[in-house]
Scaffold this motif. Structure first.
Motif, PDB file in Angstrom:
ATOM      1  N   ARG A 128       0.828  -1.207   0.000  1.00 52.95           N
ATOM      2  CA  ARG A 128       0.000   0.000   0.000  1.00 52.95           C
ATOM      3  C   ARG A 128       0.868   1.264   0.000  1.00 52.95           C
ATOM      4  O   ARG A 128       0.597   2.213  -0.738  1.00 52.95           O
ATOM      5  N   ALA A 132       0.959   3.693  -3.261  1.00 54.47           N
ATOM      6  CA  ALA A 132       0.515   5.082  -3.149  1.00 54.47           C
ATOM      7  C   ALA A 132       1.561   6.033  -3.722  1.00 54.47           C
ATOM      8  O   ALA A 132       1.220   7.004  -4.413  1.00 54.47           O
ATOM      9  N   PHE A 348      -7.041   2.040  -0.783  1.00 59.15           N
ATOM     10  CA  PHE A 348      -6.386   3.224  -0.236  1.00 59.15           C
ATOM     11  C   PHE A 348      -7.275   3.958   0.775  1.00 59.15           C
ATOM     12  O   PHE A 348      -7.019   5.126   1.092  1.00 59.15           O
ATOM     13  N   VAL A 351      -6.041   6.649   3.423  1.00 60.07           N
ATOM     14  CA  VAL A 351      -4.764   7.253   3.026  1.00 60.07           C
ATOM     15  C   VAL A 351      -4.965   8.748   2.797  1.00 60.07           C
ATOM     16  O   VAL A 351      -5.847   9.160   2.042  1.00 60.07           O
TER      17      VAL A 351
END
Length: 410
Positions: A128, A132, A348, A351
């Motif tokens: 992740r 990102a 996500f 995030v």
């Protein structure tokens, strides 16, 4: 950055520490300039004769400038202003080679790092974080109208601070900036507090340990020696070499990339745009999760057949990560998940896109570089590069003979 602001490197003032590896078109060395402050940099070098006589090179008829690959890459590097992308630090030119210096990343590449993990795969939380950062780098490039086109772990380096750096723009091209659809614009308005400002340079703060909780990452990577890898022992990805540079329009018909990562629309030859980068992102995420790419066959022909006809095997229970990979690996680019949809995907969730680059302790931070232990190697870089390119010419002839059966006739 203009030429008057850019350092011109003198080959006689360079200390070549070691050979680092190869990019799609060049040979990379770890070097320093004895006449300057002595900081280390990565020096990418290309044989002039290879760039001027490359039999694979194909220039788009819409491009009257006929810029070579290397000139385009330097042009891109001059304008990049993003902490996840390299900066052009100097240029080199002799009668035999041309080259340039960019930031040195002591943490090696993502493929090397993956192989150091248990079962040669990353955890979901670490995927992740890196995913990102890749999304942010691609978003910046796409907003500039640049399609990257060669996203793979070997081109994803680990900086000294642990953040990624996307390198090697040999196969990139200039297209029209990707504009969001009306549906995507409405999503942008709804989610605007979470989106970074594309027209400003994202901050890179050194101290903010609390931000790590955004990804639930653990600092559990082994500290490795700080050098780039040369060619990997079991994963050497050679880029396909038919190249074109386009003017600023929405699609190009060039055929470039590394075979396991090439998007279906590029194989079909119907034109492609920025969406090829999202296909490559899906392949990279799959490889980070499973330790292998999804469509690799016993040879190039089988690999291409699998890309065009097979569905990726997403073994395991349905999770947000597997769902994202599935949506990235949709064969029709018109149906493939878009940038806005990627950033809003469940994988996500939570995030804060504005604060990713603030994280001071990414999953892996390279150990301190012991420059005192480095020996300067007396490498004749002109002769070294010449030998590499002469070997490549022989390999290219063999590949052309092998592929003359006509598989890539669409």
């Amino acid at each position: 950055m203009g030429d008057d602001q850019l350092a011109v490197l003198d080959i006689h003032q360079l200390e070549i520490i070691s050979y680092l590896g190869r990019g799609a078109r060049g040979v990379v060395f770890l070097a320093r300039d004895k006449s300057s402050n002595g900081e280390l940099f990565a020096l990418k070098t290309i044989l002039k004769v290879a760039t001027s006589t490359n039999k694979h090179k194909k220039i788009d008829h819409n491009d009257s400038s006929e810029l070579s690959e290397i000139h385009f890459e330097q042009k891109v590097l001059r304008v990049l202003q993003h902490p996840l992308l390299p900066k052009l630090r100097g240029i080199l030119a002799t009668k035999i080679i041309t080259g340039y210096a960019i930031d040195y990343c002591p943490g090696r590449d993502l493929n090397y790092l993956r192989k150091k993990q248990t079962e040669r795969m990353f955890s979901v939380d670490i995927i992740r974080f890196y995913a990102a950062e890749l999304v942010l780098a691609l978003e910046y490039l796409h907003n500039m109208g640049i399609a990257y086109r060669d996203l793979k772990p070997e081109n994803i380096m680990i900086q000294e601070n642990g953040h990624l750096m996307l390198v090697d723009f040999d196969l990139s091209t200039k297209l029209s900036p990707k504009l969001p659809s009306s549906e995507e614009r409405s999503i942008i308005l709804e989610k605007s507090p979470l989106l970074p400002k594309s027209n400003s340079k994202p901050p890179m703060k050194k101290r903010n340990n609390n931000r790590l909780s955004l990804f639930c990452c653990r600092h559990d990577f082994p500290i490795q020696d700080s050098v780039h890898p040369a060619e990997s022992e079991d994963h050497i990805s050679e880029p396909i070499s038919t190249y074109t540079i386009t003017s600023s329009f929405s699609k190009t018909n060039s055929f470039v990339g590394t075979e396991e990562y090439i998007a279906p629309e590029m194989l079909q030859g119907n034109g492609h745009d920025h969406m090829v980068d999202f296909w490559c992102l899906g392949i990279v995420l799959y490889e980070m999760l499973y330790g292998t790419t999804p469509f690799k066959g016993i040879n190039r022909k089988v690999t291409f057949y699998n890309i065009l006809s097979k569905t990726p095997e997403l073994v395991g229970e349905t999770t947000p990560l597997r769902d994202l990979i599935r949506k990235l690996l949709v064969k029709d680019p018109k149906e493939r998940i878009s940038m806005v949809q990627i950033k809003g995907h469940e994988f996500f969730l939570g995030v804060d896109w504005e604060k990713i680059l603030d994280i001071a302790r990414p999953p892996f931070v390279p150990g301190p570089l012991d420059e005192n232990g480095m020996d300067v190697n007396n490498i004749d870089i002109e002769g070294f590069v010449k030998n590499v390119f002469e070997a490549n010419v022989d390999c290219d002839v063999d590949k052309e003979k092998e592929e003359s059966d006509g598989f890539l006739i669409f």
